[in-house]
Design a protein around this motif. Structure first.
Motif, PDB file in Angstrom:
ATOM      1  N   ALA A 105      33.036  31.989  47.035  1.00  0.00           N
ATOM      2  CA  ALA A 105      34.108  31.366  46.040  1.00  0.00           C
ATOM      3  C   ALA A 105      33.415  31.499  44.563  1.00  0.00           C
ATOM      4  O   ALA A 105      33.809  31.758  43.666  1.00  0.00           O
ATOM      5  N   THR A 106      32.009  31.457  44.508  1.00  0.00           N
ATOM      6  CA  THR A 106      31.190  31.341  43.321  1.00  0.00           C
ATOM      7  C   THR A 106      31.529  32.839  42.801  1.00  0.00           C
ATOM      8  O   THR A 106      31.798  33.005  41.646  1.00  0.00           O
ATOM      9  N   MET A 107      31.275  33.880  43.606  1.00  0.00           N
ATOM     10  CA  MET A 107      31.299  35.347  43.239  1.00  0.00           C
ATOM     11  C   MET A 107      32.708  35.730  42.589  1.00  0.00           C
ATOM     12  O   MET A 107      32.920  36.273  41.819  1.00  0.00           O
ATOM     13  N   ASN A 108      33.962  35.073  43.466  1.00  0.00           N
ATOM     14  CA  ASN A 108      35.324  35.359  43.188  1.00  0.00           C
ATOM     15  C   ASN A 108      35.609  34.510  41.842  1.00  0.00           C
ATOM     16  O   ASN A 108      36.150  35.150  41.032  1.00  0.00           O
ATOM     17  N   SER A 109      35.007  33.469  41.623  1.00  0.00           N
ATOM     18  CA  SER A 109      35.333  32.757  40.475  1.00  0.00           C
ATOM     19  C   SER A 109      34.661  33.472  39.060  1.00  0.00           C
ATOM     20  O   SER A 109      35.187  33.406  38.071  1.00  0.00           O
ATOM     21  N   GLN A 110      33.605  34.060  39.548  1.00  0.00           N
ATOM     22  CA  GLN A 110      32.752  34.757  38.420  1.00  0.00           C
ATOM     23  C   GLN A 110      33.061  36.139  38.066  1.00  0.00           C
ATOM     24  O   GLN A 110      32.676  36.892  37.309  1.00  0.00           O
ATOM     25  N   HIS A 111      33.869  36.726  39.081  1.00  0.00           N
ATOM     26  CA  HIS A 111      34.595  38.120  39.146  1.00  0.00           C
ATOM     27  C   HIS A 111      33.128  39.164  39.186  1.00  0.00           C
ATOM     28  O   HIS A 111      33.144  40.090  38.391  1.00  0.00           O
ATOM     29  N   ARG A 112      32.218  38.748  39.867  1.00  0.00           N
ATOM     30  CA  ARG A 112      30.990  39.584  39.932  1.00  0.00           C
ATOM     31  C   ARG A 112      30.188  39.340  41.257  1.00  0.00           C
ATOM     32  O   ARG A 112      30.361  38.190  41.677  1.00  0.00           O
ATOM     33  N   MET A 113      29.697  40.260  41.654  1.00  0.00           N
ATOM     34  CA  MET A 113      28.893  40.405  43.095  1.00  0.00           C
ATOM     35  C   MET A 113      27.403  40.037  42.662  1.00  0.00           C
ATOM     36  O   MET A 113      26.637  40.756  41.798  1.00  0.00           O
ATOM     37  N   HIS A 114      26.915  39.191  43.528  1.00  0.00           N
ATOM     38  CA  HIS A 114      25.380  39.089  43.283  1.00  0.00           C
ATOM     39  C   HIS A 114      24.810  38.124  44.542  1.00  0.00           C
ATOM     40  O   HIS A 114      25.684  37.574  44.967  1.00  0.00           O
ATOM     41  N   HIS A 115      23.570  38.040  44.568  1.00  0.00           N
ATOM     42  CA  HIS A 115      23.022  37.419  45.976  1.00  0.00           C
ATOM     43  C   HIS A 115      22.827  35.835  45.308  1.00  0.00           C
ATOM     44  O   HIS A 115      22.463  35.759  44.187  1.00  0.00           O
ATOM     45  N   SER A 116      22.754  34.982  46.451  1.00  0.00           N
ATOM     46  CA  SER A 116      22.514  33.581  46.076  1.00  0.00           C
ATOM     47  C   SER A 116      21.255  33.634  46.327  1.00  0.00           C
ATOM     48  O   SER A 116      20.326  34.349  46.638  1.00  0.00           O
ATOM     49  N   ARG A 168      17.031  33.192  54.439  1.00  0.00           N
ATOM     50  CA  ARG A 168      18.143  33.737  55.270  1.00  0.00           C
ATOM     51  C   ARG A 168      18.302  35.261  54.794  1.00  0.00           C
ATOM     52  O   ARG A 168      17.886  35.578  53.725  1.00  0.00           O
ATOM     53  N   SER A 169      18.916  35.874  55.845  1.00  0.00           N
ATOM     54  CA  SER A 169      19.396  37.476  55.233  1.00  0.00           C
ATOM     55  C   SER A 169      20.868  37.150  54.934  1.00  0.00           C
ATOM     56  O   SER A 169      21.704  36.249  55.366  1.00  0.00           O
ATOM     57  N   GLU A 170      21.147  37.910  53.801  1.00  0.00           N
ATOM     58  CA  GLU A 170      22.528  37.865  53.300  1.00  0.00           C
ATOM     59  C   GLU A 170      23.181  39.248  52.833  1.00  0.00           C
ATOM     60  O   GLU A 170      22.429  40.028  52.343  1.00  0.00           O
ATOM     61  N   ASN A 171      24.246  39.481  53.310  1.00  0.00           N
ATOM     62  CA  ASN A 171      25.136  40.593  52.856  1.00  0.00           C
ATOM     63  C   ASN A 171      26.339  39.906  51.988  1.00  0.00           C
ATOM     64  O   ASN A 171      26.880  39.138  52.311  1.00  0.00           O
ATOM     65  N   VAL A 172      26.701  40.656  50.942  1.00  0.00           N
ATOM     66  CA  VAL A 172      27.623  40.515  49.919  1.00  0.00           C
ATOM     67  C   VAL A 172      28.411  41.688  49.730  1.00  0.00           C
ATOM     68  O   VAL A 172      28.049  42.690  49.873  1.00  0.00           O
ATOM     69  N   ALA A 173      29.651  41.167  49.458  1.00  0.00           N
ATOM     70  CA  ALA A 173      30.748  42.439  49.252  1.00  0.00           C
ATOM     71  C   ALA A 173      31.620  41.997  48.195  1.00  0.00           C
ATOM     72  O   ALA A 173      32.000  41.116  48.351  1.00  0.00           O
ATOM     73  N   MET A 174      32.396  43.069  47.399  1.00  0.00           N
ATOM     74  CA  MET A 174      33.446  42.652  46.781  1.00  0.00           C
ATOM     75  C   MET A 174      34.469  43.749  46.793  1.00  0.00           C
ATOM     76  O   MET A 174      33.998  44.893  46.819  1.00  0.00           O
ATOM     77  N   GLY A 175      35.708  43.369  46.999  1.00  0.00           N
ATOM     78  CA  GLY A 175      36.608  44.752  46.705  1.00  0.00           C
ATOM     79  C   GLY A 175      37.266  44.941  48.292  1.00  0.00           C
ATOM     80  O   GLY A 175      37.994  45.899  48.466  1.00  0.00           O
ATOM     81  N   TYR A 176      37.114  43.910  49.439  1.00  0.00           N
ATOM     82  CA  TYR A 176      37.710  44.423  50.664  1.00  0.00           C
ATOM     83  C   TYR A 176      38.570  43.188  50.907  1.00  0.00           C
ATOM     84  O   TYR A 176      38.246  41.952  50.708  1.00  0.00           O
ATOM     85  N   ASN A 177      39.809  43.612  51.384  1.00  0.00           N
ATOM     86  CA  ASN A 177      40.707  42.550  51.875  1.00  0.00           C
ATOM     87  C   ASN A 177      40.830  42.058  53.240  1.00  0.00           C
ATOM     88  O   ASN A 177      41.736  41.060  53.369  1.00  0.00           O
ATOM     89  N   ASP A 178      39.993  42.902  54.168  1.00  0.00           N
ATOM     90  CA  ASP A 178      39.977  42.439  55.514  1.00  0.00           C
ATOM     91  C   ASP A 178      38.672  42.347  56.036  1.00  0.00           C
ATOM     92  O   ASP A 178      37.799  43.315  55.549  1.00  0.00           O
ATOM     93  N   GLY A 179      38.222  41.526  57.251  1.00  0.00           N
ATOM     94  CA  GLY A 179      37.373  41.666  57.773  1.00  0.00           C
ATOM     95  C   GLY A 179      36.692  42.818  58.601  1.00  0.00           C
ATOM     96  O   GLY A 179      35.559  43.229  58.517  1.00  0.00           O
ATOM     97  N   ALA A 180      37.453  43.639  58.922  1.00  0.00           N
ATOM     98  CA  ALA A 180      37.273  45.015  59.398  1.00  0.00           C
ATOM     99  C   ALA A 180      36.674  45.918  58.511  1.00  0.00           C
ATOM    100  O   ALA A 180      35.759  46.644  58.490  1.00  0.00           O
TER     101      ALA A 180
END
Length: 160
Positions: free
Chosen positions: A66-77, A82-94
């Motif tokens: 939600a933070t990335m979506n509101s900021q229109h930018r992809m970055h890590h928390s 923890r291990s973390e994967n982030v992505a932007m621009g994908y509309n479905d889980g597959a």
């Protein structure tokens, strides 16, 4: 005596509220469930144990998406072990799962033997997947932001 009983009731109430929040947070959307199912299917094909859904990681993943979506930018928390994967621009889980599987760093996060729990969160076309367990923090962490999937490379010294 009365004060001790009030403190005990307060602590028990906090525990019940916390447990209820974790259960509620672990109720995944169908897209989030799809990512978890695909991760666990890929792990099973490689002889790895399935990851259990964590309400805390799910909550954290959703908040970060939600933070990335509101900021229109992809970055890590600030991942905190923890291990973390982030992505932007994908509309479905597959689709996001396929992208992560084709990225060596993301693949390593999802297939790590050191992980036992998973949380997935989606907000719009922003995704976060966090895994935890085993208490092993990555020794090396490098990111680039050249594509819609942020390239993250982790090295787990105890993983073979």
């Amino acid at each position: 005596m009365k004060r001790k009983m009030i403190v005990a009731l307060f602590v028990m109430s906090a525990w019940v509220v916390s447990a209820s929040m974790n259960e509620a947070n672990a109720q995944l959307t169908s897209e989030e469930q799809q990512v978890v199912a695909l991760v666990n299917q890929a792990r099973a094909q490689r002889g790895l144990p399935q990851l259990a859904v964590s309400g805390g990681l799910t909550h954290s993943s959703r908040n970060w998406s939600a933070t990335m979506n509101s900021q229109h930018r992809m970055h890590h928390s600030g991942m905190g072990g923890r291990s973390e994967n982030v992505a932007m621009g994908y509309n479905d889980g597959a689709a996001v799962f396929r992208a992560w599987m084709n990225s060596p760093g993301h693949y390593a996060n999802m297939m790590s033997r050191n992980c036992s729990t998973i949380g997935v969160g989606q907000s719009g076309n922003c995704w976060t997947l966090q895994t935890s367990g085993g208490g092993v923090a990555p020794a090396v962490h490098r990111t680039t932001t050249a594509s819609p999937v942020q390239q993250v490379i982790y090295y787990y010294p105890n993983q073979r």
